[in-house]
Design an enzyme around this catalytic site. Structure first.
Site: not given
Length: 410
Positions: A176, A178, A181, A192
């Site tokens: 993942e 991101d 956010e 991640h």
């Protein structure tokens, strides 16, 4: 949320806490008996408050679902971003403490795990996985109903042991990235990585991980992120003209995935961030709390952050660091966008003055943002919406390409 019912009628396959024992006596039978209801564009707009706008999409809280970018009708758009940059425009000016406008990549299957048991596939938004190894109701077309009678539990920020709902035996893990956010008060971008390539089914805490026990599992749940507030620049991101990036206005966000020799074949070594607002290019803030400084995500920064913030484990390193993240970016990842709140954790990991009742806000890395520790429940967010109007995020003008090709230096 999509209605899950038997394919020949309209009886719920999961009518309450438990699966229907007639329709779902075992995973395969359940998958053969049950179907997920589709949604047309009108349904997305009227029922789910996910509306098309010029060049993008508007997601409104609390109804908007997680959405993905498709490539045609039957498969997801696969982004391969190593040695590339990714850019988009965002307006999150209505989002207060406790809210999260998320735009991120996950290494989902291109066809949404379409199979004989799951003929819907990407068109129906199936195949979700991420670095938290979520225990989805269906994984690769099979109902995840084994061990369903058990409940999971976790300790909330107040130190209370909270029992959650039911979940199946298996989790579904994948890398993942991101990209954003954020709300008006704080924002972060986070890598991640995972030890497993593509999508991996996990079982038990050794594979699925356990943050409380410091077990990484297949994927780094915490990730290595760059939050300007947490890194010591409390005036970089916020609502008002006194901040370097004014979150009351729309902005353009550029993320660059830099390799060791600036070719697609070499390892990812740096994730850089640029903002553009009011016709000006804004460099990312500096990591003032780290002795080595820096303004981007590198393996060295992640290791130093882990040490300075006195973390109990180093999942980012254990999962392969930027090299593993870059390999996932090269294989191809799916773009997802969402807007959500967190009644359990109050989104304190993103914007709170502390993330747990027993933390000292003056310690390095504890303060993620200016938001009060007590604020951020679903009730808080609904009350805010009643008093201030609808809360939404707009994502527009997504583009990607070679370095410095997706924006203009003005």
């Amino acid at each position: 949320w999509r209605w899950l019912h038997n394919k020949d009628a309209y009886n719920n396959c999961l009518p309450g806490e438990y699966w229907d024992p007639i329709l779902c006596p075992d995973p395969q039978t359940c998958s053969q008996n049950c179907a997920q209801e589709g949604v047309d564009e009108e349904g997305y707009v009227e029922n789910y408050k996910a509306s098309p706008v010029q060049g993008g999409i508007k997601l409104e809280f609390p109804s908007a679902p997680r959405v993905y970018m498709l490539d045609g009708e039957d498969k997801y758009k696969m982004f391969r971003l190593k040695n590339k940059e990714f850019t988009f425009d965002v307006d999150l000016s209505s989002l207060p403490c406790g809210m999260n406008a998320a735009l991120y990549f996950i290494e989902m299957d291109e066809y949404g795990d379409r199979s004989g048991l799951n003929p819907g596939g990407a068109k129906y938004g199936t195949g979700y996985c991420d670095a938290q190894c979520p225990h989805m109701r269906f994984i690769r077309g099979e109902a995840n109903l084994l061990d369903w009678k058990g409940t999971h539990w976790a300790i909330n920020p107040d130190g209370e042991n909270i029992t959650g709902g039911h979940e199946g035996r298996y989790g579904y893990c994948c890398a993942e990235m991101d990209i954003l956010e954020a709300n008006r008060e704080a924002g972060v971008f986070t890598a991640h990585p995972c030890t497993e390539q593509e999508q991996a089914i996990c079982v038990g805490k050794e594979q699925c991980g356990d943050r409380g026990e410091g077990i990484t599992g297949y994927c780094d749940k915490d990730g290595c992120g760059f939050s300007s507030y947490r890194m010591g620049d409390e005036m970089f991101w916020g609502a008002g003209q006194n901040f370097t990036v004014d979150t009351t206005k729309p902005m353009t966000i550029v993320t660059q995935f830099v390799t060791s020799d600036n070719t697609d074949a070499s390892d990812l070594v740096d994730i850089r961030r640029i903002y553009i607002q009011d016709g000006k290019v804004v460099k990312n803030s500096e990591a003032n709390v780290l002795p080595g400084g820096g303004d981007s995500i590198t393996d060295a920064m992640c290791s130093e952050q882990n040490r300075v913030f006195n973390e109990s484990s180093n999942g980012f390193r254990d999962a392969g660091g930027l090299k593993a993240m870059g390999e996932a970016l090269a294989r191809g990842m799916v773009l997802s966008m969402s807007i959500w709140d967190d009644d359990f954790g109050r989104m304190l990991w993103l914007d709170g003055e502390k993330n747990s009742f027993d933390q000292d806000p003056s310690a390095p890395g504890i303060r993620r943002g200016p938001c009060p520790f007590s604020y951020g429940t679903h009730e808080d967010e609904m009350k805010y919406a009643e008093e201030h109007g609808a809360m939404s995020v707009t994502f527009t003008n997504v583009r990607y390409g070679d370095m410095h090709s997706t924006y203009s230096l003005i």
